[in-house]
Design a protein around this motif. Structure first.
Motif, mmCIF file in Angstrom:
data_model
loop_
_atom_site.group_PDB
_atom_site.id
_atom_site.type_symbol
_atom_site.label_atom_id
_atom_site.label_comp_id
_atom_site.label_asym_id
_atom_site.label_seq_id
_atom_site.Cartn_x
_atom_site.Cartn_y
_atom_site.Cartn_z
ATOM 1 N N UNK A 78 0.891 -1.164 0.000
ATOM 2 C CA UNK A 78 0.000 0.000 0.000
ATOM 3 C C UNK A 78 0.929 1.214 0.000
ATOM 4 N N UNK A 79 1.210 1.739 -1.189
ATOM 5 C CA UNK A 79 2.190 2.811 -1.303
ATOM 6 C C UNK A 79 3.564 2.284 -0.930
ATOM 7 N N UNK A 80 4.220 2.941 0.028
ATOM 8 C CA UNK A 80 5.542 2.480 0.451
ATOM 9 C C UNK A 80 5.473 1.566 1.665
ATOM 10 N N UNK A 81 4.298 1.091 1.957
ATOM 11 C CA UNK A 81 4.087 0.237 3.116
ATOM 12 C C UNK A 81 3.856 -1.215 2.691
ATOM 13 N N UNK A 82 4.467 -2.138 3.410
ATOM 14 C CA UNK A 82 4.234 -3.569 3.223
ATOM 15 C C UNK A 82 3.244 -3.988 4.299
ATOM 16 N N UNK A 83 2.217 -4.731 3.898
ATOM 17 C CA UNK A 83 1.206 -5.220 4.831
ATOM 18 C C UNK A 83 1.227 -6.742 4.761
ATOM 19 N N UNK A 84 1.456 -7.379 5.899
ATOM 20 C CA UNK A 84 1.491 -8.842 5.992
ATOM 21 C C UNK A 84 0.408 -9.234 6.989
ATOM 22 N N UNK A 85 -0.508 -10.102 6.543
ATOM 23 C CA UNK A 85 -1.694 -10.425 7.331
ATOM 24 C C UNK A 85 -1.746 -11.923 7.612
ATOM 25 N N UNK A 86 -1.867 -12.252 8.882
ATOM 26 C CA UNK A 86 -2.097 -13.616 9.344
ATOM 27 C C UNK A 86 -3.509 -13.667 9.931
#
Length: 122
Positions: A78-86
């Motif tokens: 999301x833009x310059x953000x990494x999102x990791x979802x468990x």
């Protein structure tokens, strides 16, 4: 716009992933030679796009549908953000943030994600 995918087999039975603004891009099936014990040898990849701007809503929706078994996760940028979802847990960090990545990887190990599957791109 945010795009990503979720592995169909990673969803809890009966779960529905449908945050507002979500669109299907593509669905495909792939054989996985490196599937871990307990994981199916064929995965269904569901590629999606999200028009919403609230990354938290999207991440929480994923966290609510992923199965806790086998350490399944989904990730996206999301833009310059990494999102990791468990299942039940979301990690958000800036691309290249080694500490943020290490926290997500450590959590993945703790919930049973196979080591070779903790290799998401930065």
């Amino acid at each position: 716009m945010i795009s990503g995918y979720v592995i169909g087999e990673s969803l809890r039975t009966g779960a529905v992933f449908e945050p507002g603004g979500l669109r299907l891009r593509k669905v495909g099936r792939v054989g996985i030679e490196s599937a871990a014990e307990g994981q199916p040898g064929v995965w269904t990849l569901v590629e999606w796009e999200y028009d919403g701007e609230d990354v938290g809503v999207l991440a929480d929706a994923l966290a609510g549908v992923l199965a806790p078994e086998l350490g399944w996760y989904a990730d996206f940028f999301a833009g310059d953000e990494r999102v990791v979802v468990f299942a039940g847990k979301v990690f958000r960090y800036r691309r290249g943030d080694a500490v943020g990545r290490a926290e997500a990887v450590a959590y993945g190990r703790a919930v049973g994600t196979p080591e070779h599957q903790l290799d998401w791109d930065e």
